[in-house]
Design a protein around this motif. Structure first.
Motif, mmCIF file in Angstrom:
data_model
loop_
_atom_site.group_PDB
_atom_site.id
_atom_site.type_symbol
_atom_site.label_atom_id
_atom_site.label_comp_id
_atom_site.label_asym_id
_atom_site.label_seq_id
_atom_site.Cartn_x
_atom_site.Cartn_y
_atom_site.Cartn_z
ATOM 1 N N VAL A 22 0.866 -1.143 0.073
ATOM 2 C CA VAL A 22 -0.075 -0.080 -0.098
ATOM 3 C C VAL A 22 0.839 1.347 -0.012
ATOM 4 N N LEU A 23 1.781 1.323 0.917
ATOM 5 C CA LEU A 23 2.971 2.528 0.868
ATOM 6 C C LEU A 23 3.731 2.681 -0.509
ATOM 7 N N GLY A 24 3.834 1.603 -1.001
ATOM 8 C CA GLY A 24 4.615 1.764 -2.232
ATOM 9 C C GLY A 24 3.785 1.885 -3.327
ATOM 10 N N LEU A 25 2.507 1.542 -3.579
ATOM 11 C CA LEU A 25 1.609 2.049 -4.566
ATOM 12 C C LEU A 25 1.318 3.442 -4.404
ATOM 13 N N VAL A 26 0.978 3.861 -3.161
ATOM 14 C CA VAL A 26 0.812 5.283 -3.152
ATOM 15 C C VAL A 26 1.722 6.218 -3.272
ATOM 16 N N ALA A 27 3.107 5.717 -3.045
ATOM 17 C CA ALA A 27 4.376 6.410 -3.300
ATOM 18 C C ALA A 27 4.655 6.608 -4.789
ATOM 19 N N ARG A 28 4.245 5.486 -5.724
ATOM 20 C CA ARG A 28 4.830 5.486 -6.891
ATOM 21 C C ARG A 28 3.632 6.132 -7.887
ATOM 22 N N HIS A 29 2.128 5.942 -7.340
ATOM 23 C CA HIS A 29 1.153 6.444 -8.094
ATOM 24 C C HIS A 29 0.597 7.932 -7.507
ATOM 25 N N GLY A 30 0.767 8.188 -6.393
ATOM 26 C CA GLY A 30 0.227 9.524 -5.774
ATOM 27 C C GLY A 30 -0.971 8.863 -5.046
ATOM 28 N N PRO A 72 0.019 -11.404 -9.304
ATOM 29 C CA PRO A 72 0.806 -12.464 -9.676
ATOM 30 C C PRO A 72 1.877 -13.190 -8.935
ATOM 31 N N PHE A 73 2.447 -12.146 -8.167
ATOM 32 C CA PHE A 73 3.398 -12.960 -7.259
ATOM 33 C C PHE A 73 3.099 -12.281 -5.506
ATOM 34 N N TRP A 74 2.307 -11.745 -5.210
ATOM 35 C CA TRP A 74 1.911 -11.452 -3.888
ATOM 36 C C TRP A 74 0.443 -11.282 -3.923
ATOM 37 N N PRO A 75 -0.362 -12.386 -3.829
ATOM 38 C CA PRO A 75 -1.703 -12.063 -3.555
ATOM 39 C C PRO A 75 -2.288 -11.349 -2.412
ATOM 40 N N ILE A 76 -3.029 -10.413 -2.516
ATOM 41 C CA ILE A 76 -3.689 -9.478 -1.229
ATOM 42 C C ILE A 76 -5.163 -9.796 -1.328
ATOM 43 N N LEU A 77 -5.962 -10.013 -0.307
ATOM 44 C CA LEU A 77 -7.093 -9.905 -0.243
ATOM 45 C C LEU A 77 -7.769 -8.752 -0.403
ATOM 46 N N HIS A 78 -8.757 -8.330 -1.297
ATOM 47 C CA HIS A 78 -9.300 -7.301 -1.748
ATOM 48 C C HIS A 78 -9.928 -6.383 -0.126
ATOM 49 N N VAL A 118 -3.173 -3.374 -7.686
ATOM 50 C CA VAL A 118 -2.676 -4.619 -6.928
ATOM 51 C C VAL A 118 -3.033 -5.701 -8.041
ATOM 52 N N GLU A 119 -4.164 -5.583 -8.512
ATOM 53 C CA GLU A 119 -4.583 -6.706 -9.752
ATOM 54 C C GLU A 119 -3.711 -6.662 -10.657
ATOM 55 N N ASP A 120 -3.310 -5.535 -11.273
ATOM 56 C CA ASP A 120 -2.556 -5.288 -12.395
ATOM 57 C C ASP A 120 -0.976 -5.666 -12.361
ATOM 58 N N ASP A 121 -0.443 -5.184 -11.162
ATOM 59 C CA ASP A 121 1.055 -5.310 -10.624
ATOM 60 C C ASP A 121 1.381 -6.252 -9.852
#
Length: 181
Positions: free
Chosen positions: A11-19, A36-42, A30-33
């Motif tokens: 979550v921190l990384g995605l907000v850091a990367r995408h705003g 495939p290698f780290w499933p996270i429940l919605h 998460v579904e896009d990126d």
């Protein structure tokens, strides 16, 4: 500061990367990126951002009109936590929970033809994933930006992983008694 599990750093990384992002936008990323290698429940992606906001790592903003979406922004403390996590080369052991490997382990308790059927299906599955990852990698221009370079790295690993699995299962389908190369 408390130690966090990988999903919180996602979550921190995605907000850091995408705003700034809503939980729904996090779910799509998460579904896009990551999936495939780290499933996270919605459900986690709706629970984690407010938790990180309470810890001061994200700042929550709620729209005053319309859908009143909750938007989460990275704070300086959140960026620092992410940087500490990224800078630490130590990680827990990788988790492998492959139902096919579990079936292979117990294959001696079933019919010998089950191994061939399992191996054939698994080889096909891994070849499909291999083609998918290879096509995603081919569509990237890693020289363009750091995000594409990061994605190219993980896709390279995915391609190598799927190729190894496909080759193993293909050899198992061809000769279930083969134990060594």
């Amino acid at each position: 500061m408390a130690e966090y599990g990988p999903a919180r750093y996602v979550v921190l990384g995605l907000v850091a990367r995408h705003g700034p992002m809503t939980p729904y936008e996090l779910k799509a990323r998460v579904e896009d990126d990551i999936q495939p290698f780290w499933p996270i429940l919605h459900a986690q992606l709706y629970r984690i951002p407010p938790e990180l906001a309470r810890a001061g790592l994200l700042r929550e903003e709620t729209e005053t009109a319309g859908r009143r979406r909750r938007i989460f922004h990275l704070t300086d403390a959140g960026r620092a936590a992410l940087e500490r996590w990224l800078g630490d080369p130590d990680t827990p052991e990788a988790e492998t929970r492959d139902p096919a490997q579990l079936k292979l382990f117990f294959a001696d308790l079933g019919d010998p033809s089950d191994i061939v059927a399992l191996a054939t299906q698994q080889a096909e599955r891994h070849r499909t994933l291999l083609a998918h990852y290879a096509s995603l990698r081919a569509a990237l221009e890693p020289s363009q930006d750091s995000r594409q370079r990061s994605r190219a790295r993980v896709l390279r690993l995915g391609v190598l992983h799927e190729r190894a699995h496909a080759e193993f299962w293909e050899s198992m389908a061809a000769d279930p008694e083969k134990l060594d190369d």
